[in-house]
Design a protein around this motif. Structure first.
Motif, short mmCIF file in Angstrom:
data_model
loop_
_atom_site.label_atom_id
_atom_site.label_comp_id
_atom_site.label_asym_id
_atom_site.label_seq_id
_atom_site.Cartn_x
_atom_site.Cartn_y
_atom_site.Cartn_z
N GLN A 1 -8.90 -25.60 -84.18
CA GLN A 1 -8.16 -24.59 -83.70
C GLN A 1 -9.55 -23.65 -84.16
OE1 GLN A 1 -6.23 -23.17 -87.36
NE2 GLN A 1 -4.36 -24.24 -86.27
N ASP A 2 -10.51 -23.64 -84.54
CA ASP A 2 -11.30 -22.63 -84.23
C ASP A 2 -12.37 -22.84 -82.92
OD1 ASP A 2 -10.72 -20.86 -86.57
OD2 ASP A 2 -12.31 -21.95 -87.81
N ASP A 3 -12.56 -24.60 -83.79
CA ASP A 3 -13.17 -25.21 -81.89
C ASP A 3 -12.54 -25.13 -80.46
OD1 ASP A 3 -15.48 -25.40 -83.79
OD2 ASP A 3 -15.03 -27.80 -84.09
N GLY A 4 -11.35 -25.03 -81.06
CA GLY A 4 -10.06 -24.20 -79.24
C GLY A 4 -10.00 -25.52 -78.96
N ILE A 5 -10.48 -26.89 -80.05
CA ILE A 5 -9.17 -27.98 -78.97
C ILE A 5 -8.13 -27.56 -79.43
CG2 ILE A 5 -9.64 -30.68 -79.78
CD1 ILE A 5 -12.24 -30.06 -80.92
N LEU A 6 -7.75 -27.26 -80.38
CA LEU A 6 -6.14 -27.09 -81.28
C LEU A 6 -5.76 -25.93 -80.67
CD1 LEU A 6 -3.98 -28.31 -81.87
CD2 LEU A 6 -4.48 -27.57 -84.17
N THR A 7 -4.63 -25.54 -79.04
CA THR A 7 -5.19 -24.23 -78.69
C THR A 7 -3.44 -23.06 -79.16
OG1 THR A 7 -4.17 -24.67 -76.97
CG2 THR A 7 -6.89 -24.63 -77.36
N GLY A 8 -2.78 -23.84 -79.54
CA GLY A 8 -1.37 -23.56 -80.22
C GLY A 8 -1.11 -24.62 -80.84
N ARG A 9 0.34 -24.42 -80.86
CA ARG A 9 1.25 -25.60 -80.98
C ARG A 9 3.04 -24.54 -80.17
NH1 ARG A 9 0.99 -26.54 -87.37
NH2 ARG A 9 -0.57 -26.71 -87.05
N ARG A 10 3.82 -25.57 -79.55
CA ARG A 10 4.75 -24.89 -78.34
C ARG A 10 5.71 -25.72 -79.14
NH1 ARG A 10 3.80 -27.51 -72.81
NH2 ARG A 10 4.80 -30.04 -73.76
#
Length: 151
Positions: free
Chosen positions: A45-54
Motif C-alpha cells: 500500500q505504501d509503495d502505491g502498488i495496492l491502491t485500494g479495495r473495491r
C-alpha cells in the motif's frame, strides 16, 4: 520502492480474487504469520502498488441488463476541451467509465442501461446532445469473462 518477490505476488493474486480477506487468512494460505503478512500488505500500500479495495456490483441484479461500449469522436476539439467533455460525460450516471484512447475514436465509454430502449434514451438525450460530440459507434456487450491481470 522495494522490488516485488514471489510472496508479494502471491499476496496480490489472493487479494485480486477476494480483497476482503484478512491478513491472518492470507498468511495461513502462505504459511506466514498474521503480522508478517500485514507488514507486506502495508508495504504494498505504501509503495502505491495496492491502491485500494473495491466492491464489484452485479449490474444485472441491480436492473441494468444492457452494457454498451461507445466509441465517441469529438467533432470540434478546438471549441470543446477534452476536460470539459470528460467532466460532462462523467456526470451521466449510466456512464460507468470514460477512457481517452488513441485510434479511430477519441473516447471509449462503458454505459449501462436497463434495456435497449433505456440505452437509446441515454444516447439521444444525454450523450448526443453534448457539445462537440461527432461520430458515435455502439457495441453491445454479449458476454464477459473477467480475469485478474497478470501478477
Amino acid at each position: 520502492m522495494t522490488p516485488l518477490d514471489e510472496i508479494d505476488r502471491q499476496i496480490l493474486r489472493i487479494l485480486s480474487e477476494d480483497a476482503t480477506q484478512s491478513a491472518g487468512a492470507i498468511g495461513r494460505k502462505l504459511d506466514m504469520s498474521q503480522p508478517a503478512t500485514w507488514r507486506r500488505i502495508k508495504r504494498l500500500q505504501d509503495d502505491g502498488i495496492l491502491t485500494g479495495r473495491r466492491v464489484d456490483l452485479d449490474q444485472e441484479a441491480l436492473g441494468f441488463g444492457v452494457t454498451v461500449f461507445l466509441g465517441v469522436k469529438l467533432a470540434t476539439k478546438g471549441r470543446v476541451s477534452l476536460e470539459d467533455f470528460e467532466r460532462a460525460v462523467s456526470a451521466i450516471p449510466e456512464v460507468q467509465s470514460v477512457q481517452h484512447v488513441l485510434g479511430l475514436y477519441d473516447y471509449r465509454l462503458r454505459v449501462v442501461a436497463r434495456d435497449i430502449a433505456d440505452f437509446e434514451r441515454v444516447l439521444r438525450r444525454r450523450i448526443m446532445t453534448m457539445p462537440g460530440v461527432g461520430n458515435v459507434e455502439a457495441n453491445v456487450l454479449l458476454s464477459e469473462e473477467r480475469r485478474p491481470g497478470p501478477i
